[in-house]
Scaffold this active site. Structure first.
Site, PDB file in Angstrom:
ATOM      1  N   ARG B  22       0.838  -1.184   0.000  1.00  0.00           N
ATOM      2  CA  ARG B  22       0.000   0.000   0.000  1.00  0.00           C
ATOM      3  C   ARG B  22       0.876   1.238   0.000  1.00  0.00           C
ATOM      4  O   ARG B  22       1.952   1.244   0.572  1.00  0.00           O
ATOM      5  CB  ARG B  22      -0.913   0.001   1.217  1.00  0.00           C
ATOM      6  CG  ARG B  22      -1.868  -1.172   1.208  1.00  0.00           C
ATOM      7  CD  ARG B  22      -2.997  -1.026   2.182  1.00  0.00           C
ATOM      8  NE  ARG B  22      -2.588  -1.291   3.548  1.00  0.00           N
ATOM      9  CZ  ARG B  22      -2.626  -0.382   4.518  1.00  0.00           C
ATOM     10  NH1 ARG B  22      -3.038   0.832   4.268  1.00  0.00           N
ATOM     11  NH2 ARG B  22      -2.259  -0.694   5.730  1.00  0.00           N
ATOM     12  N   THR B  23       0.354   2.297  -0.677  1.00  0.00           N
ATOM     13  CA  THR B  23       1.100   3.548  -0.708  1.00  0.00           C
ATOM     14  C   THR B  23       1.063   4.173   0.670  1.00  0.00           C
ATOM     15  O   THR B  23      -0.005   4.421   1.217  1.00  0.00           O
ATOM     16  CB  THR B  23       0.453   4.520  -1.697  1.00  0.00           C
ATOM     17  OG1 THR B  23       0.306   3.872  -2.953  1.00  0.00           O
ATOM     18  CG2 THR B  23       1.313   5.751  -1.866  1.00  0.00           C
ATOM     19  N   LEU B  24       2.215   4.404   1.225  1.00  0.00           N
ATOM     20  CA  LEU B  24       2.279   5.026   2.545  1.00  0.00           C
ATOM     21  C   LEU B  24       2.714   6.469   2.443  1.00  0.00           C
ATOM     22  O   LEU B  24       2.260   7.316   3.194  1.00  0.00           O
ATOM     23  CB  LEU B  24       3.248   4.260   3.441  1.00  0.00           C
ATOM     24  CG  LEU B  24       2.887   2.785   3.626  1.00  0.00           C
ATOM     25  CD1 LEU B  24       4.018   2.064   4.352  1.00  0.00           C
ATOM     26  CD2 LEU B  24       1.608   2.642   4.412  1.00  0.00           C
ATOM     27  N   ASN B 126      -5.391   2.790  -0.039  1.00  0.00           N
ATOM     28  CA  ASN B 126      -4.235   2.612  -0.922  1.00  0.00           C
ATOM     29  C   ASN B 126      -4.305   3.628  -2.043  1.00  0.00           C
ATOM     30  O   ASN B 126      -4.484   3.278  -3.214  1.00  0.00           O
ATOM     31  CB  ASN B 126      -4.249   1.192  -1.500  1.00  0.00           C
ATOM     32  CG  ASN B 126      -2.984   0.887  -2.251  1.00  0.00           C
ATOM     33  OD1 ASN B 126      -1.999   1.635  -2.165  1.00  0.00           O
ATOM     34  ND2 ASN B 126      -2.983  -0.187  -3.020  1.00  0.00           N
TER      35      ASN B 126
END
Lengths: 274, 245
Positions: B22-24, B126
């Site tokens: 997931r994009t953090l 995400n």
């Protein structure tokens, strides 16, 4: 068409290259009550004859609004038609939600045709027994399509399906060249007259037919009975004159349109059942 | 930037997906995009910088692309997510063309598609870490809209992302008017980009201006703006500054 040994399965070809089950499905369309459609550059009108099981029951719904810009008239197994209308409404609403734009009718028709084709190529399915006249608008203007149980679709200027549709088709064939530039009201009148052709003698009244219109700036809607009856009245008076005496008929028709008095006197004389 | 990370435990509703998928936080980012409607269509400007944190690492990143025949997309934020979005739109336009039926997706449709895309990703925790500007013209109707990484979307006569919202929009609110000529539009955009160049530390002095009209999309060659640093206030910047010690 006669029974033969190749007609049990939709997945069996005949030696002549025919799929009989599909052809039988198209027969089911011919048994349904008539539906007609015609279009101009900016409007499309759908009409259908309302058949009721008995005097006690209401008639079946044969015209469905699919979206503000698309409507459909069906002939054949109305249950199948209802299911397909639900599919079409779903497709339209999903497209509208994703793109905030109406689904072009040409694309919906192709999706519908592809759905019908699937049923002609699975041994555990049967073809839909309903013909659909799809009326709708897209970027390039007004369109009328006919979707077959076979999975084929065709675009038409005017068309009729169901029982006694040939009479309506003949009427439409004579006049279709004028439809492109017809006004909306003339188009509606032509639709009602085409319906009258399929009734073959039965009196035309608004309780036995349904008319729907869609056009540029006019969302798809079914005309209410009162409006339809008014339009019928504008030309039915003339029609009654033609009934009793063919010879006097033409004169009376001309008179009848001009002089109401002449018309009412004749109505008293002519023993017309209504 | 780890405070952005979700606090969900591994065995949450998200199932076996590991956090690494997931994009953090964004890695390589583009800064502001500014766009406005003018007489014949839309004008959009963006510099060609891709920052790696505080380093101005990549200096040849094209952050504006044509979508189909009618639209132009500009993006700020994570560059790799922008490239992913371009792939999605590529598929979308391809299938649209394959119908071959005289209908085509216009800027309004593409904008709404992107809104659905961004919002759905946001709901899954995400996000595509971008702020997008979508402009175009179809059948004479001009369209300009924006979508953020959480799915906030709206249309306006002029839009901007990131720092552009704070520095460029006020200028546009004062000076934009209907039916700007091409030259006036470019001049206005350059004024905005110059302010951004002075004040946004992630801006670089290499920009492109793209225009989209009924005829199609054209994008200028990269060029730089003239800047002036000889203001006397810059010579001794802290001279008049009020301090607490």
């Amino acid at each position: 068409m006669f029974r033969n040994q190749y007609d049990t399965d939709v997945t069996t070809w005949s030696p002549a290259g025919r799929l009989f089950q599909v052809e039988y499905a198209m027969e089911a369309v011919k048994q349904g009550s008539a539906a007609i459609g015609l279009r101009s550059k900016t409007h499309v009108v759908l009409g259908c004859v309302n058949k009721a099981n008995s005097e006690l029951s209401s008639h079946q719904k044969k015209i469905f609004k699919v979206d503000d810009h698309i409507g459909v008239a069906i002939a054949g197994l109305t249950a199948d038609g209802r299911v397909l209308s639900r599919y079409m409404r779903n497709e339209c609403i999903n497209y509208s939600f994703t793109y905030e734009s109406p689904l072009p009718v040409g694309r919906l028709v192709v999706q519908l045709a592809d759905k019908a084709q699937v049923c002609t190529q699975r041994s555990w399915k049967r073809p839909y027994g309903v013909g659909l006249l799809v009326a709708g608008l897209d970027e390039s203007g007004a369109h009328l399509y006919y979707n077959c149980p076979s999975g084929n679709y065709f675009e038409y200027q005017a068309f009729a399906i169901g029982s006694r549709s040939q009479a309506a088709k003949t009427y439409l064939e004579r006049r279709f060249e004028n439809f492109t530039d017809s006004s909306r009201d003339d188009l509606v009148k032509d639709a009602i007259m085409a319906i009258r052709e399929t009734l073959q003698g039965e009196t035309l009244k608004s309780s036995i037919c349904t008319i729907a219109v869609v056009g540029v700036g006019e969302p798809f809607h079914i005309l209410d009975q009162g409006t339809v009856q008014q339009i019928i009245d504008t030309f039915e008076i003339v029609a009654e004159q033609e009934g009793p005496d063919a010879a006097i008929g033409q004169e009376a028709a001309a008179e009848g349109a001009a002089a109401d008095q002449g018309g009412s006197t004749d109505e008293g004389v002519a023993p017309m059942e209504s | 930037m780890n405070f952005m990370a979700s606090k969900q435990p591994e065995n949450s509703l998200l199932g076996p997906e590991a956090d690494s998928q997931r994009t953090l936080y964004p890695n390589v980012t583009g800064t502001s995009v500014v766009a406005l409607k003018y007489k014949d269509g839309i004008l959009m400007a963006a510099d060609m910088g891709g920052s790696y944190g505080s380093t101005l690492r990549y200096k040849n990143v094209e952050r504006m692309k044509a979508i189909g025949k009618h639209s132009l997309l500009g993006a700020s934020g994570e560059i790799s997510d922008f490239q992913e979005i371009l792939r999605y739109l590529d598929d979308l336009i391809l299938y649209d063309n394959m119908w071959d039926d005289g209908n085509s997706l216009g800027p309004k449709e593409v904008h709404n598609y992107l809104t659905r895309l961004m919002y759905n990703r946001r709901n899954k925790f995400n996000p595509l870490w971008n702020s997008l500007v979508l402009g175009g013209i179809k059948n004479g109707e001009k369209y300009l809209g924006t979508v953020s990484m959480i799915g906030v979307n709206f249309e306006d006569d002029h839009v901007a992302t990131g720092f552009g919202n704070h520095l460029a929009r006020p200028i546009l609110r004062q000076e934009w008017h209907e039916n700007l000529s091409f030259e006036d539009g470019v001049r206005l955009l350059e004024k905005c980009m110059r302010v951004l160049l002075y004040r946004d530390r992630s801006a670089i002095n290499k920009l492109q201006i793209a225009k989209i009209t009924e005829e199609g999309m054209t994008i200028s060659q990269p060029y730089s703006l003239k800047t002036y640093w000889e203001f006397s206030a810059f010579e001794n910047p802290t001279q008049g500054a009020v301090g607490s010690w």
